[in-house]
Scaffold this motif. Structure first.
Motif, PDB file in Angstrom:
ATOM      1  N   GLU A 267     -32.579  32.840  42.984  1.00 19.00           N
ATOM      2  CA  GLU A 267     -33.919  32.747  42.407  1.00 19.00           C
ATOM      3  C   GLU A 267     -33.933  31.816  41.208  1.00 19.00           C
ATOM      4  O   GLU A 267     -34.856  31.015  41.039  1.00 19.00           O
ATOM      5  CB  GLU A 267     -34.432  34.131  41.993  1.00 19.00           C
ATOM      6  CG  GLU A 267     -35.827  34.056  41.413  1.00 19.00           C
ATOM      7  CD  GLU A 267     -36.348  35.388  40.902  1.00 19.00           C
ATOM      8  OE1 GLU A 267     -37.574  35.525  40.834  1.00 19.00           O
ATOM      9  OE2 GLU A 267     -35.539  36.265  40.553  1.00 19.00           O
ATOM     10  N   ASN A 268     -32.901  31.878  40.376  1.00 17.19           N
ATOM     11  CA  ASN A 268     -32.837  31.020  39.200  1.00 17.19           C
ATOM     12  C   ASN A 268     -32.791  29.544  39.603  1.00 17.19           C
ATOM     13  O   ASN A 268     -33.483  28.718  39.002  1.00 17.19           O
ATOM     14  CB  ASN A 268     -31.624  31.380  38.343  1.00 17.19           C
ATOM     15  CG  ASN A 268     -31.680  30.689  37.004  1.00 17.19           C
ATOM     16  OD1 ASN A 268     -32.617  30.876  36.233  1.00 17.19           O
ATOM     17  ND2 ASN A 268     -30.682  29.850  36.738  1.00 17.19           N
TER      18      ASN A 268
ATOM     19  N   ARG B 141     -39.137  38.478  46.141  1.00 22.02           N
ATOM     20  CA  ARG B 141     -37.979  39.335  45.846  1.00 22.02           C
ATOM     21  C   ARG B 141     -37.898  40.550  46.762  1.00 22.02           C
ATOM     22  O   ARG B 141     -37.120  41.457  46.519  1.00 22.02           O
ATOM     23  CB  ARG B 141     -38.036  39.811  44.397  1.00 22.02           C
ATOM     24  CG  ARG B 141     -37.924  38.744  43.325  1.00 22.02           C
ATOM     25  CD  ARG B 141     -36.549  38.093  43.266  1.00 22.02           C
ATOM     26  NE  ARG B 141     -35.466  39.012  43.094  1.00 22.02           N
ATOM     27  CZ  ARG B 141     -34.754  39.158  41.987  1.00 22.02           C
ATOM     28  NH1 ARG B 141     -35.021  38.452  40.936  1.00 22.02           N
ATOM     29  NH2 ARG B 141     -33.757  40.008  41.950  1.00 22.02           N
TER      30      ARG B 141
ATOM     31  N   ASP C 258     -30.132  36.836  42.165  1.00 24.92           N
ATOM     32  CA  ASP C 258     -30.617  36.311  40.884  1.00 24.92           C
ATOM     33  C   ASP C 258     -30.258  34.846  40.721  1.00 24.92           C
ATOM     34  O   ASP C 258     -31.072  34.045  40.252  1.00 24.92           O
ATOM     35  CB  ASP C 258     -30.050  37.124  39.715  1.00 24.92           C
ATOM     36  CG  ASP C 258     -30.706  38.481  39.595  1.00 24.92           C
ATOM     37  OD1 ASP C 258     -31.854  38.636  40.061  1.00 24.92           O
ATOM     38  OD2 ASP C 258     -30.078  39.390  39.015  1.00 24.92           O
TER      39      ASP C 258
ATOM     40  N   ASP D  96     -34.563  41.970  48.015  1.00 23.37           N
ATOM     41  CA  ASP D  96     -33.747  42.715  47.044  1.00 23.37           C
ATOM     42  C   ASP D  96     -33.971  44.220  47.155  1.00 23.37           C
ATOM     43  O   ASP D  96     -33.077  45.003  46.834  1.00 23.37           O
ATOM     44  CB  ASP D  96     -34.057  42.270  45.616  1.00 23.37           C
ATOM     45  CG  ASP D  96     -33.605  40.843  45.360  1.00 23.37           C
ATOM     46  OD1 ASP D  96     -32.863  40.286  46.186  1.00 23.37           O
ATOM     47  OD2 ASP D  96     -34.025  40.290  44.332  1.00 23.37           O
TER      48      ASP D  96
END
Length: 167
Positions: free
Chosen positions: A22-23, A7, A19, A10
Protein backbone atom coordinates in the motif's frame (compact mmCIF):
# COMPACT_ATOMS: atom_id res chain seq x y z
CA UNK A 1 -16.10 2.48 0.80
CA UNK A 2 -13.29 3.07 -1.71
CA UNK A 3 -10.71 3.11 1.09
CA UNK A 4 -12.12 -0.09 2.59
CA UNK A 5 -12.07 -1.91 -0.74
CA UNK A 6 -8.38 -1.15 -1.14
CA UNK A 7 -7.65 -2.90 2.18
CA UNK A 8 -10.43 -5.56 2.17
CA UNK A 9 -7.97 -8.39 1.61
CA UNK A 10 -6.32 -7.52 4.93
CA UNK A 11 -9.54 -8.38 6.77
CA UNK A 12 -9.66 -11.95 5.46
CA UNK A 13 -6.08 -12.85 4.69
CA UNK A 14 -3.66 -10.43 6.30
CA UNK A 15 -0.30 -10.33 4.55
CA UNK A 16 2.85 -9.06 6.20
CA UNK A 17 3.72 -7.13 3.04
CA UNK A 18 0.27 -5.46 2.71
CA UNK A 19 1.45 -2.22 4.35
CA UNK A 20 4.55 -2.09 2.18
CA UNK A 21 2.45 -2.72 -0.95
CA UNK A 22 0.00 0.00 0.00
CA UNK A 23 2.82 2.41 0.82
CA UNK A 24 4.43 1.85 -2.60
CA UNK A 25 1.06 2.35 -4.34
CA UNK A 26 0.39 5.54 -2.36
CA UNK A 27 3.87 6.90 -3.06
CA UNK A 28 3.40 6.36 -6.81
CA UNK A 29 0.01 8.05 -6.58
CA UNK A 30 1.50 11.02 -4.68
CA UNK A 31 4.33 11.46 -7.18
CA UNK A 32 1.86 11.38 -10.08
CA UNK A 33 -0.47 13.81 -8.27
CA UNK A 34 2.42 16.22 -7.66
CA UNK A 35 3.38 16.04 -11.35
CA UNK A 36 -0.21 16.87 -12.33
CA UNK A 37 -0.78 19.65 -9.80
CA UNK A 38 -1.87 22.88 -11.47
CA UNK A 39 -3.58 26.20 -10.89
CA UNK A 40 -4.98 28.49 -13.52
CA UNK A 41 -6.43 31.98 -13.40
CA UNK A 42 -8.51 33.71 -16.03
CA UNK A 43 -8.63 37.37 -16.94
CA UNK A 44 -10.42 39.85 -14.66
CA UNK A 45 -14.06 40.32 -15.66
CA UNK A 46 -16.52 42.48 -13.75
CA UNK A 47 -14.27 42.54 -10.70
CA UNK A 48 -13.86 38.75 -10.53
CA UNK A 49 -11.19 36.32 -11.71
CA UNK A 50 -12.18 32.71 -12.39
CA UNK A 51 -9.64 30.12 -11.27
CA UNK A 52 -9.34 26.40 -10.77
CA UNK A 53 -6.88 23.60 -10.67
CA UNK A 54 -5.89 20.26 -9.23
CA UNK A 55 -4.19 19.64 -5.87
CA UNK A 56 -2.78 16.51 -4.27
CA UNK A 57 -5.15 15.02 -1.70
CA UNK A 58 -3.07 16.07 1.34
CA UNK A 59 -2.80 19.73 0.33
CA UNK A 60 -6.47 19.84 -0.71
CA UNK A 61 -7.48 18.53 2.73
CA UNK A 62 -5.23 21.07 4.46
CA UNK A 63 -6.73 23.90 2.41
CA UNK A 64 -10.28 22.65 2.99
CA UNK A 65 -9.70 22.49 6.77
CA UNK A 66 -8.11 25.94 6.91
CA UNK A 67 -10.87 27.55 4.85
CA UNK A 68 -13.52 25.68 6.83
CA UNK A 69 -12.16 27.15 10.05
CA UNK A 70 -12.30 30.67 8.61
CA UNK A 71 -15.70 30.14 6.95
CA UNK A 72 -17.41 28.68 10.01
CA UNK A 73 -20.29 30.92 11.12
CA UNK A 74 -19.36 32.96 14.15
CA UNK A 75 -22.17 33.20 16.65
CA UNK A 76 -23.45 36.74 17.21
CA UNK A 77 -20.72 38.17 14.96
CA UNK A 78 -21.78 36.90 11.54
CA UNK A 79 -23.79 39.49 9.65
CA UNK A 80 -23.94 37.47 6.43
CA UNK A 81 -26.60 34.96 7.46
CA UNK A 82 -27.82 34.34 3.90
CA UNK A 83 -24.49 33.23 2.42
CA UNK A 84 -24.23 29.77 0.91
CA UNK A 85 -21.45 27.44 2.00
CA UNK A 86 -19.65 28.10 -1.30
CA UNK A 87 -19.86 31.86 -0.73
CA UNK A 88 -18.49 31.46 2.80
CA UNK A 89 -15.59 29.37 1.48
CA UNK A 90 -14.89 31.90 -1.28
CA UNK A 91 -14.76 34.76 1.21
CA UNK A 92 -12.65 32.64 3.57
CA UNK A 93 -10.20 32.04 0.71
CA UNK A 94 -9.95 35.80 0.12
CA UNK A 95 -9.28 36.42 3.82
CA UNK A 96 -6.74 33.58 3.87
CA UNK A 97 -4.88 35.07 0.86
CA UNK A 98 -4.70 38.51 2.47
CA UNK A 99 -3.43 37.13 5.79
CA UNK A 100 -0.58 34.91 4.52
CA UNK A 101 2.61 36.29 6.10
CA UNK A 102 4.88 37.37 3.27
CA UNK A 103 8.05 37.35 5.38
CA UNK A 104 8.26 33.56 5.01
CA UNK A 105 7.75 33.48 1.24
CA UNK A 106 10.64 32.92 -1.17
CA UNK A 107 12.44 36.11 -2.11
CA UNK A 108 12.25 37.27 -5.72
CA UNK A 109 14.26 40.27 -6.80
CA UNK A 110 15.33 41.01 -3.22
CA UNK A 111 11.88 41.17 -1.58
CA UNK A 112 9.10 38.71 -0.79
CA UNK A 113 5.83 38.82 -2.72
CA UNK A 114 4.72 42.43 -3.05
CA UNK A 115 1.56 43.93 -4.46
CA UNK A 116 2.16 47.26 -6.14
CA UNK A 117 -0.67 49.77 -5.99
CA UNK A 118 -0.26 53.17 -7.61
CA UNK A 119 -2.36 56.01 -6.28
CA UNK A 120 -1.83 59.72 -6.11
CA UNK A 121 -1.45 60.82 -2.48
CA UNK A 122 -3.86 63.73 -2.84
CA UNK A 123 -6.45 61.46 -4.42
CA UNK A 124 -6.00 58.90 -1.65
CA UNK A 125 -6.52 61.50 1.10
CA UNK A 126 -9.59 62.87 -0.66
CA UNK A 127 -10.95 59.29 -0.78
CA UNK A 128 -12.38 59.64 -4.25
CA UNK A 129 -10.05 58.14 -6.85
CA UNK A 130 -9.35 54.51 -7.71
CA UNK A 131 -5.83 53.07 -7.82
CA UNK A 132 -3.95 51.04 -10.40
CA UNK A 133 -2.33 47.67 -9.74
CA UNK A 134 0.95 46.77 -11.45
CA UNK A 135 -1.08 44.68 -13.90
CA UNK A 136 -3.07 47.74 -14.98
CA UNK A 137 -6.22 46.51 -13.21
CA UNK A 138 -8.02 49.10 -11.10
CA UNK A 139 -9.33 48.94 -7.53
CA UNK A 140 -11.43 51.39 -5.56
CA UNK A 141 -10.01 53.93 -3.14
CA UNK A 142 -11.79 52.14 -0.28
CA UNK A 143 -9.94 48.89 -1.10
CA UNK A 144 -6.64 50.80 -1.16
CA UNK A 145 -7.38 52.33 2.25
CA UNK A 146 -8.44 48.94 3.65
CA UNK A 147 -5.20 47.36 2.41
CA UNK A 148 -3.19 50.28 3.78
CA UNK A 149 -4.60 49.57 7.25
CA UNK A 150 -3.63 45.89 7.22
CA UNK A 151 -0.42 45.73 5.19
CA UNK A 152 2.87 47.54 5.03
CA UNK A 153 3.17 50.60 2.84
CA UNK A 154 6.33 51.39 0.93
CA UNK A 155 5.82 54.91 -0.40
CA UNK A 156 7.56 55.94 -3.59
CA UNK A 157 7.77 59.44 -4.96
CA UNK A 158 7.43 59.49 -8.74
CA UNK A 159 8.02 62.29 -11.17
CA UNK A 160 5.76 63.17 -14.09
CA UNK A 161 7.22 60.34 -16.21
CA UNK A 162 6.59 57.79 -13.44
CA UNK A 163 10.27 57.42 -12.60
CA UNK A 164 11.11 56.79 -8.94
CA UNK A 165 12.63 59.88 -7.32
CA UNK A 166 12.60 58.63 -3.70
CA UNK A 167 11.51 55.55 -1.75
Amino acid sequence: LRRRVLRVADLYAPRPEADADENRRLRRQEVLAWQNTELWMGQPRNGLVAFGGKLPTLQAELLKNQLGAIAAPRRNHDTDHDLTHSQRLGRAFCHWIEKIPTDGLPVTGGTPATLTVNVDFDQLTRQVAPATLATGDRISASEVRRLACTTGILPRVLDGTSQVLDQ
